[in-house]
Design an enzyme around this catalytic site. Structure first.
Site, PDB file in Angstrom:
ATOM      1  N   LYS A 250       0.843  -1.181   0.000  1.00 20.08           N
ATOM      2  CA  LYS A 250       0.000   0.000   0.000  1.00 20.08           C
ATOM      3  C   LYS A 250       0.883   1.237   0.000  1.00 20.08           C
ATOM      4  O   LYS A 250       1.744   1.396   0.878  1.00 20.08           O
ATOM      5  CB  LYS A 250      -0.923   0.017   1.220  1.00 20.08           C
TER       6      LYS A 250
ATOM      7  N   ASP B 169     -13.938   5.652   8.859  1.00 22.11           N
ATOM      8  CA  ASP B 169     -14.341   5.472   7.453  1.00 22.11           C
ATOM      9  C   ASP B 169     -14.850   4.051   7.271  1.00 22.11           C
ATOM     10  O   ASP B 169     -14.479   3.341   6.340  1.00 22.11           O
ATOM     11  CB  ASP B 169     -13.153   5.754   6.527  1.00 22.11           C
TER      12      ASP B 169
END
Length: 422
Positions: free
Chosen positions: A124, A229
Site C-alpha cells: 500500500k 471510514d
C-alpha cells in the site's frame, strides 16, 4: 501517479546514496542545493560521481529541477520516494518483485508484490495530496513551519499511523490484514483473498452480518477507537463453505476483515461523536440499500459506546499507539491534512454536479476521479508509466538508513547518516 520499477535494476549503490541525500536535504530545503547533495552523499568519486548519479536519477524522474530556480538544486519526486521505500523493502527481503496495481483510492495505491519466497503480498502506497492537488497545496496553514515536502511528510505519517494501528489491532485479535513492514509512505501486508463488501450482491443472512459489523464498531469503541471510514469499501468479506454434519446442507460463513486505518481516531477526539455516528450510518444505509435490511432497534449511540471504553479490561489502543511513537503532534498534522482532503473531495464532487457516495455506482465515479487526479499529479511530479516490472536486479550492496526509526522520533532527518543506500 503510476509506479514504474523498470529503472531500479539499473541503479548503482552510488545512485542510492545520492537519492537518499536528496531525501535528507528535503527536510530543510524545498530545492536541495547540489553542493549539499555532494556533502550528504559522501561519494568517493567526489563531485563528478555525484553529477553522474544526479543525471541518472533525473532521467528516471526520481528527482527533478524547478524552473527559474535561483540556484542549482533538485527536489525529490514521489517516484523517488517510491524507489527509496521499495529499495528498503527489497533489502529486507519483503519485496522481491512488483506486479500490477489492484486498487486505487483518493489517498493511496494498492499493488500486488511478492517476497523472495514467491509469496504474494500487498503493498500500500500512501499519496496524500492527490485530490485537487493544485488547489489544496496552496493552502497549508497547518504546516507553516514545515512546508517543504509536506505532502510526502504527511504520507509517511499516514503509513506510520496505519501500520501502528494494524499491529495494535492484530494484537487484540481484530480481523485485519497481517502487517509485515513499513518504510516511509508504504506498508507491506498479507494478501487477503476477499472482495470488498461493495462487490457482494447477496448474503445468506444480512441480519447476522449487520450485527457482526456493528459489533466490530462497538468493540473498537471499547478499545478507545473509532474507525472513521467504516463503509462498504473498507470491509472485505471472506467467504467460507462447510457442510453441516447433521443436515448435510452447505453452510456459508461470511467473515468481515477491516482495512484502511489512517483516519482512525480516539474516542476522546474532539469530533468523536460525529465520526462514530457516521460509521454507524454508513453500515445502516448500505444494508438498507443493498440487502433491503432495516434493523429493528435504533442506534447504537455514541453516548452508550463511550461508557464501554476500557470496560472488562479492554486495552486502550489509542493510548498504546501514541506510546509506540505516533505522537499527538503527528496526529494533529495528519488529522488536519485528512480533514482538508475530505473538504477538497466534497468541493470537487459538488463542482462536478453534486455526485454523492450514496449511489451504487459511486465507486466507479470515485475511481474515475482518482484517475483524473493522477493526471494532475503527473504534471507536478514528472511521473512515468506503470509497469509490472520486477525488483530482481534492483538490489544494491549499499547499506540502509532506517527512516522508519527516524519517523518514530518525528522524522528527525537531520540526524540521518548516510552510510550508502537507503
Amino acid at each position: 501517479m503510476l509506479l514504474d520499477t523498470r529503472a531500479m535494476r539499473h541503479l548503482a549503490a552510488e545512485d542510492w546514496k545520492v537519492l537518499a541525500a536528496v531525501e535528507v536535504g528535503t527536510k530543510n530545503h524545498e530545492l536541495v542545493p547540489t553542493t549539499l547533495i555532494e556533502r550528504l552523499s559522501r561519494l568517493k568519486g567526489g563531485a563528478s560521481g555525484v553529477h553522474r548519479s544526479i543525471s541518472t536519477l533525473a532521467k528516471a524522474n526520481l528527482i527533478g529541477r524547478m524552473k527559474e530556480a535561483k540556484y542549482d538544486g533538485y527536489r525529490l519526486t514521489y517516484g523517488g520516494l517510491d524507489y527509496l521505500a521499495l529499495h528498503s523493502h527489497s533489502q529486507r527481503k519483503h519485496v522481491y518483485s512488483v506486479g500490477s496495481r489492484i486498487g486505487v483510492g483518493k489517498e493511496s495505491d494498492i499493488m500486488i508484490v511478492a517476497d523472495d519466497t514467491g509469496t504474494q503480498l500487498v503493498l500500500k502506497i500512501h499519496r496524500l495530496g492527490r485530490i485537487s492537488f493544485r488547489t489544496v497545496k496552496s493552502n497549508r496553514d497547518y504546516l507553516k513551519k514545515n512546508k517543504t515536502g509536506s505532502w510526502m511528510h504527511l504520507s509517511c505519517l499516514a503509513a506510520m499511523k496505519e501500520f501502528a494501528f494494524m499491529q495494535a489491532l492484530e494484537a487484540e485479535c481484530f480481523p485485519v490484514p497481517h502487517p509485515i513492514a513499513n518504510s516511509r509512505h508504504t506498508i507491506v501486508m498479507a494478501l487477503v483473498d476477499a472482495p470488498p463488501l461493495r462487490q457482494v450482491s447477496a448474503v445468506p443472512d444480512p441480519a447476522a452480518l449487520y450485527a457482526e459489523l456493528i459489533g466490530l464498531i462497538l468493540r473498537l469503541a471499547q478499545h478507545g477507537l473509532i474507525h472513521g471510514d467504516f463503509n462498504e469499501f473498507n470491509v472485505l468479506i471472506k467467504e467460507s463453505r462447510a457442510t453441516d454434519p447433521e443436515t448435510g446442507e452447505e453452510v456459508v460463513t461470511m467473515t468481515p476483515v477491516l482495512i484502511d486505518f489512517p483516519q482512525m481516531v480516539s474516542m476522546d477526539h474532539l469530533n468523536a461523536e460525529m465520526y462514530f455516528d457516521r460509521d454507524v450510518h454508513c453500515v445502516k444505509h448500505f444494508f438498507e440499500r443493498r440487502f433491503h435490511f432495516v434493523p429493528m432497534r435504533p442506534g447504537p449511540f455514541f453516548k452508550d459506546a463511550r461508557k464501554t471504553v476500557g470496560r472488562d479490561g479492554a486495552r486502550r489502543l489509542d493510548a498504546a499507539v501514541e506510546a509506540s511513537g505516533f505522537t499527538k503532534k503527528m496526529a494533529k498534522e495528519l488529522d488536519a491534512a485528512i480533514r482538508q482532503q475530505e473538504a477538497a473531495a466534497l468541493a470537487k464532487r459538488e463542482a462536478r454536479g453534486g455526485a454523492t457516495s450514496g449511489n451504487d455506482s459511486s465507486g466507479e465515479n470515485e475511481d474515475e476521479d482518482d484517475e483524473g487526479d493522477e493526471d494532475e499529479d503527473e504534471d507536478e511530479a514528472e511521473d512515468s508509466p506503470e509497469t509490472e516490472g520486477g525488483l530482481e536486479d534492483g538490489k544494491s550492496k549499499g547499506g540502509e538508513v532506517d527512516v522508519h526509526a527516524l519517523l518514530a522520533s518525528e522524522l528527525a532527518m537531520k540526524k540521518l547518516v548516510i552510510s550508502g543506500g537507503t
